[in-house]
Enzyme design. Structure first.
Site, PDB file in Angstrom:
ATOM      1  N   TYR A 139      62.842  33.802  64.984  1.00 26.82           N
ATOM      2  CA  TYR A 139      62.266  35.150  64.910  1.00 26.82           C
ATOM      3  C   TYR A 139      62.123  35.754  66.319  1.00 26.82           C
ATOM      4  O   TYR A 139      62.026  36.968  66.462  1.00 26.82           O
ATOM      5  CB  TYR A 139      60.856  35.089  64.308  1.00 26.82           C
ATOM      6  CG  TYR A 139      60.768  34.983  62.792  1.00 26.82           C
ATOM      7  CD1 TYR A 139      61.884  35.018  61.966  1.00 26.82           C
ATOM      8  CD2 TYR A 139      59.516  34.864  62.196  1.00 26.82           C
ATOM      9  CE1 TYR A 139      61.743  34.921  60.587  1.00 26.82           C
ATOM     10  CE2 TYR A 139      59.368  34.776  60.820  1.00 26.82           C
ATOM     11  CZ  TYR A 139      60.492  34.802  60.014  1.00 26.82           C
ATOM     12  OH  TYR A 139      60.352  34.718  58.653  1.00 26.82           O
ATOM     13  N   GLY A 140      62.052  34.861  67.318  1.00 26.02           N
ATOM     14  CA  GLY A 140      61.687  35.291  68.679  1.00 26.02           C
ATOM     15  C   GLY A 140      62.519  36.427  69.252  1.00 26.02           C
ATOM     16  O   GLY A 140      62.038  37.202  70.065  1.00 26.02           O
ATOM     17  N   GLU A 156      64.788  23.145  65.391  1.00 23.95           N
ATOM     18  CA  GLU A 156      65.296  23.347  64.022  1.00 23.95           C
ATOM     19  C   GLU A 156      66.378  22.309  63.696  1.00 23.95           C
ATOM     20  O   GLU A 156      66.519  21.899  62.556  1.00 23.95           O
ATOM     21  CB  GLU A 156      65.900  24.747  63.868  1.00 23.95           C
ATOM     22  CG  GLU A 156      64.877  25.870  63.773  1.00 23.95           C
ATOM     23  CD  GLU A 156      64.075  25.845  62.479  1.00 23.95           C
ATOM     24  OE1 GLU A 156      64.681  25.773  61.403  1.00 23.95           O
ATOM     25  OE2 GLU A 156      62.832  25.862  62.558  1.00 23.95           O
ATOM     26  N   CYS A 203      53.889  28.692  70.536  1.00 21.56           N
ATOM     27  CA  CYS A 203      54.858  28.773  69.438  1.00 21.56           C
ATOM     28  C   CYS A 203      54.690  27.489  68.655  1.00 21.56           C
ATOM     29  O   CYS A 203      54.583  26.400  69.244  1.00 21.56           O
ATOM     30  CB  CYS A 203      56.277  28.884  69.998  1.00 21.56           C
ATOM     31  SG  CYS A 203      57.581  28.620  68.761  1.00 21.56           S
ATOM     32  N   THR A 204      54.651  27.593  67.328  1.00 29.28           N
ATOM     33  CA  THR A 204      54.316  26.418  66.518  1.00 29.28           C
ATOM     34  C   THR A 204      55.420  25.355  66.517  1.00 29.28           C
ATOM     35  O   THR A 204      55.180  24.224  66.100  1.00 29.28           O
ATOM     36  CB  THR A 204      53.984  26.839  65.070  1.00 29.28           C
ATOM     37  OG1 THR A 204      55.086  27.592  64.535  1.00 29.28           O
ATOM     38  CG2 THR A 204      52.724  27.666  65.024  1.00 29.28           C
ATOM     39  N   HIS A 205      56.606  25.696  66.984  1.00 30.49           N
ATOM     40  CA  HIS A 205      57.645  24.668  67.114  1.00 30.49           C
ATOM     41  C   HIS A 205      57.330  23.715  68.276  1.00 30.49           C
ATOM     42  O   HIS A 205      57.736  22.546  68.240  1.00 30.49           O
ATOM     43  CB  HIS A 205      59.010  25.319  67.382  1.00 30.49           C
ATOM     44  CG  HIS A 205      59.673  25.903  66.166  1.00 30.49           C
ATOM     45  ND1 HIS A 205      59.239  27.063  65.573  1.00 30.49           N
ATOM     46  CD2 HIS A 205      60.758  25.495  65.448  1.00 30.49           C
ATOM     47  CE1 HIS A 205      60.030  27.343  64.539  1.00 30.49           C
ATOM     48  NE2 HIS A 205      60.958  26.399  64.446  1.00 30.49           N
ATOM     49  N   CYS A 250      52.919  30.932  62.514  1.00 27.26           N
ATOM     50  CA  CYS A 250      53.938  31.420  63.445  1.00 27.26           C
ATOM     51  C   CYS A 250      53.296  32.487  64.318  1.00 27.26           C
ATOM     52  O   CYS A 250      52.785  33.493  63.802  1.00 27.26           O
ATOM     53  CB  CYS A 250      55.084  32.018  62.630  1.00 27.26           C
ATOM     54  SG  CYS A 250      56.366  32.773  63.625  1.00 27.26           S
ATOM     55  N   ASN A 251      53.311  32.269  65.620  1.00 22.06           N
ATOM     56  CA  ASN A 251      52.721  33.249  66.546  1.00 22.06           C
ATOM     57  C   ASN A 251      53.509  34.554  66.543  1.00 22.06           C
ATOM     58  O   ASN A 251      52.942  35.640  66.585  1.00 22.06           O
ATOM     59  CB  ASN A 251      52.715  32.679  67.965  1.00 22.06           C
ATOM     60  CG  ASN A 251      51.822  31.463  68.096  1.00 22.06           C
ATOM     61  OD1 ASN A 251      50.670  31.569  68.471  1.00 22.06           O
ATOM     62  ND2 ASN A 251      52.344  30.296  67.763  1.00 22.06           N
ATOM     63  N   THR A 252      54.841  34.436  66.465  1.00 21.31           N
ATOM     64  CA  THR A 252      55.700  35.623  66.532  1.00 21.31           C
ATOM     65  C   THR A 252      55.489  36.499  65.293  1.00 21.31           C
ATOM     66  O   THR A 252      55.370  37.727  65.399  1.00 21.31           O
ATOM     67  CB  THR A 252      57.185  35.184  66.616  1.00 21.31           C
ATOM     68  OG1 THR A 252      57.299  34.122  67.563  1.00 21.31           O
ATOM     69  CG2 THR A 252      58.078  36.330  67.031  1.00 21.31           C
ATOM     70  N   ASP A 290      56.603  29.950  58.119  1.00 16.39           N
ATOM     71  CA  ASP A 290      57.041  30.105  59.514  1.00 16.39           C
ATOM     72  C   ASP A 290      58.508  30.515  59.464  1.00 16.39           C
ATOM     73  O   ASP A 290      59.150  30.432  58.409  1.00 16.39           O
ATOM     74  CB  ASP A 290      56.880  28.762  60.256  1.00 16.39           C
ATOM     75  CG  ASP A 290      57.402  28.821  61.695  1.00 16.39           C
ATOM     76  OD1 ASP A 290      57.153  29.826  62.382  1.00 16.39           O
ATOM     77  OD2 ASP A 290      58.071  27.861  62.136  1.00 16.39           O
ATOM     78  N   SER A 291      59.045  30.915  60.610  1.00 18.26           N
ATOM     79  CA  SER A 291      60.476  31.210  60.698  1.00 18.26           C
ATOM     80  C   SER A 291      61.310  29.981  60.357  1.00 18.26           C
ATOM     81  O   SER A 291      62.487  30.109  60.037  1.00 18.26           O
ATOM     82  CB  SER A 291      60.827  31.636  62.122  1.00 18.26           C
ATOM     83  OG  SER A 291      60.587  30.560  63.013  1.00 18.26           O
TER      84      SER A 291
HETATM   85  N1  DGL Z   1      57.334  29.127  65.325  1.00 15.86           N
HETATM   86  C1  DGL Z   1      57.308  30.466  65.704  1.00 15.86           C
HETATM   87  C2  DGL Z   1      56.167  30.885  66.577  1.00 15.86           C
HETATM   88  O1  DGL Z   1      55.110  30.300  66.490  1.00 15.86           O
HETATM   89  C3  DGL Z   1      58.559  31.287  65.781  1.00 15.86           C
HETATM   90  C4  DGL Z   1      59.683  30.761  66.557  1.00 15.86           C
HETATM   91  C5  DGL Z   1      60.932  31.587  66.371  1.00 15.86           C
HETATM   92  O2  DGL Z   1      61.407  31.642  65.248  1.00 15.86           O
HETATM   93  O3  DGL Z   1      61.409  32.174  67.341  1.00 15.86           O
HETATM   94  O4  DGL Z   1      56.261  31.806  67.329  1.00 15.86           O
END
Ligand code: DGL
Length: 268
Positions: free
Chosen positions: A49-50, A158, A190-192, A80-82, A17-18
């Site tokens: 990453y967003g 984070e 988003c996985t966060h 990570c979805n992004t 993931d990011s």
């Molecule tokens: N956890 C990530 C997701 O699922 C990325 C979040 C990010 O880095 O912006 O999209």
């Protein structure tokens, strides 16, 4: 094309993931596949990453996939979805191992909404992607979909600031438009975000359903490994290793908090 030799069921599963968000997915994987060795890479130096370009995210995804495959990964999970939106098709073209990606759970949300209004919380990268547009095109016809990019939330998570007043304030700000629109189902895209789901639930109330895709991703991984006879033998206890490219002492504190017990984190 990166040609991988004979895949081996003893080999580990690579997850990235990011940053630390993908640990929400890793927990589901470890819960149903406790015999598997898991390698987790947090690309935290480059998070979030967003707000990055799809080209940049794709380069990072290739770097992380190479790192994990060099350590013999028999499968990859893009937790990570992004990064899935930006890079999963490139990864699938480049590597001949099972690659599991993830996308916001619009389809299950549409299936359960009673008000006909669903909310999607995700990064701006995910919401702007062609993949998300295609998802709405397929499943979003008969409902109203209210999307909300959550700037600043990934950074707060984070830093391990799950319960900080500033994080709660951000959540209130992002959830208000969804509640005003009448959403009864909210997708954590988003996985966060599952790491703040208790705070989200408190703000929106128990009558609003929250949907996260971590468990579906873990089941999909299990199925792909089963189909390819790559599941680890059940008498073994899997090891979980964590890697980061940011400060490993700080990462150890945050990752231990999110994972639920003290872990060591190595640098890559
Ligand atoms: N956890 C990530 C997701 O699922 C990325 C979040 C990010 O880095 O912006 O999209």
């Amino acid at each position: 094309m990166y040609v991988v030799g004979e895949l081996n069921s003893d080999a580990p599963i690579g997850v990235f993931d990011s940053g630390v968000g993908g640990i929400s997915v890793l927990k589901h994987i470890h819960a149903i596949l406790p015999h598997e060795d898991l390698l987790y890479c947090a690309d935290s130096s480059y998070a979030p990453y967003g707000n990055k370009s799809p080209e940049f995210i794709c380069e990072r995804a290739i770097y992380l996939a190479d790192f994990l495959i060099e350590r013999n990964a028999k499968a990859l999970v893009v937790a990570c979805n992004t990064a899935t939106a930006a890079a999963v098709s490139t990864l699938r073209n480049n590597y001949q191992i099972p690659i599991i990606g993830m996308e916001p759970a619009v389809k299950p949300a549409v299936a359960i909404t009673k008000t006909g209004v669903i909310g999607v919380l995700a990064t701006s990268g995910t919401l702007k992607s062609a993949q998300f547009a295609a998802l709405l095109e397929h499943y979003g016809h008969h409902v109203t979909v209210v999307t909300q990019a959550c700037y600043g939330l990934v950074e707060a998570i984070e830093h391990g600031e799950l319960d900080a007043a500033s994080t709660t304030q951000l959540l209130k700000q992002y959830l208000e438009p969804l509640l005003l629109a009448g959403a009864d189902t909210i997708v954590l895209g988003c996985t966060h975000y599952p790491f703040v789901s208790a705070s989200i639930q408190k703000i929106v109330g128990e009558s609003v359903a929250l949907i996260d895709t971590g468990s579906a991703v873990a089941k999909q991984l299990q199925k792909r490994l089963y189909d390819k006879a790559l599941l680890q033998s059940p008498e073994l206890n899997g090891q979980v290793s964590f890697w980061t490219n940011s400060d490993s002492a700080h990462a150890e504190v945050v990752i231990s908090q999110l994972w639920g017990h003290s872990v060591q984190v190595e640098n890559f």
